[in-house]
Design a protein around this motif. Structure first.
Motif, mmCIF file in Angstrom:
data_model
loop_
_atom_site.group_PDB
_atom_site.id
_atom_site.type_symbol
_atom_site.label_atom_id
_atom_site.label_comp_id
_atom_site.label_asym_id
_atom_site.label_seq_id
_atom_site.Cartn_x
_atom_site.Cartn_y
_atom_site.Cartn_z
ATOM 1 N N ALA A 175 -71.033 -56.269 -15.500
ATOM 2 C CA ALA A 175 -70.594 -56.686 -14.167
ATOM 3 C C ALA A 175 -69.538 -57.768 -14.250
ATOM 4 C CB ALA A 175 -71.789 -57.163 -13.349
ATOM 5 N N ILE A 176 -69.734 -58.714 -15.142
ATOM 6 C CA ILE A 176 -68.772 -59.813 -15.308
ATOM 7 C C ILE A 176 -67.428 -59.264 -15.773
ATOM 8 C CG2 ILE A 176 -68.231 -61.828 -16.743
ATOM 9 C CD1 ILE A 176 -71.317 -62.443 -16.587
ATOM 10 N N PHE A 177 -67.448 -58.390 -16.765
ATOM 11 C CA PHE A 177 -66.191 -57.842 -17.280
ATOM 12 C C PHE A 177 -65.544 -56.859 -16.302
ATOM 13 C CE2 PHE A 177 -67.178 -59.945 -21.170
ATOM 14 C CZ PHE A 177 -65.928 -60.172 -21.734
ATOM 15 N N SER A 178 -66.338 -56.183 -15.502
ATOM 16 C CA SER A 178 -65.768 -55.304 -14.473
ATOM 17 C C SER A 178 -64.998 -56.127 -13.440
ATOM 18 C CB SER A 178 -66.879 -54.494 -13.786
ATOM 19 O OG SER A 178 -67.427 -53.575 -14.678
ATOM 20 N N THR A 179 -65.584 -57.251 -13.055
ATOM 21 C CA THR A 179 -64.893 -58.150 -12.122
ATOM 22 C C THR A 179 -63.611 -58.676 -12.745
ATOM 23 O OG1 THR A 179 -66.960 -58.790 -11.091
ATOM 24 C CG2 THR A 179 -65.083 -60.271 -10.767
ATOM 25 N N ALA A 180 -63.677 -59.059 -14.002
ATOM 26 C CA ALA A 180 -62.492 -59.582 -14.689
ATOM 27 C C ALA A 180 -61.380 -58.537 -14.737
ATOM 28 C CB ALA A 180 -62.858 -60.036 -16.103
ATOM 29 N N ALA A 181 -61.750 -57.294 -14.974
ATOM 30 C CA ALA A 181 -60.748 -56.223 -15.040
ATOM 31 C C ALA A 181 -60.060 -56.023 -13.701
ATOM 32 C CB ALA A 181 -61.407 -54.928 -15.501
ATOM 33 N N VAL A 182 -60.815 -56.156 -12.624
ATOM 34 C CA VAL A 182 -60.229 -55.990 -11.278
ATOM 35 C C VAL A 182 -59.371 -57.188 -10.916
ATOM 36 C CG1 VAL A 182 -60.824 -55.897 -8.814
ATOM 37 C CG2 VAL A 182 -62.064 -54.477 -10.463
ATOM 38 N N GLU A 183 -59.819 -58.385 -11.275
ATOM 39 C CA GLU A 183 -59.122 -59.610 -10.863
ATOM 40 C C GLU A 183 -57.915 -59.965 -11.711
ATOM 41 O OE1 GLU A 183 -61.922 -62.789 -10.596
ATOM 42 O OE2 GLU A 183 -62.912 -61.935 -8.851
ATOM 43 N N GLU A 184 -57.868 -59.486 -12.950
ATOM 44 C CA GLU A 184 -56.789 -59.955 -13.825
ATOM 45 C C GLU A 184 -55.964 -58.838 -14.376
ATOM 46 O OE1 GLU A 184 -58.232 -62.820 -16.627
ATOM 47 O OE2 GLU A 184 -59.433 -63.757 -15.094
#
Length: 82
Positions: A73-82
């Protein structure tokens, strides 16, 4: 940005119930930060995650799954945000 910094911010800025926040904090401190904390977000590859997963205690499959789900979940958010 390090995994620890991003993950800590991720947990702190989510609209979570107190027990969920507490559980995520535990997973971060116990499983994710020791394994990935000082690494940059871009340094964590599928191979690194696979090695971590293989090193998890096989007698705790539910906790392992929760730690993996949080990491994902953390890395999925990072992929969307950055």
């Amino acid at each position: 940005m390090t995994v620890e910094a991003f993950a800590t911010d991720w947990v702190e800025n989510r609209p979570l119930k107190p027990r969920t926040r507490e559980g995520y904090g535990h997973l971060l401190r116990r499983y994710l930060v020791p394994a990935f904390g000082p690494s940059s977000m871009t340094a964590v590859s599928p191979t690194v995650v696979r090695r971590w997963w293989l090193g998890m205690d096989p007698t705790t499959p539910t906790v392992n799954a929760r730690a993996y789900a949080l990491l994902r979940a953390i890395f999925s958010t990072a992929a969307v945000e950055e």
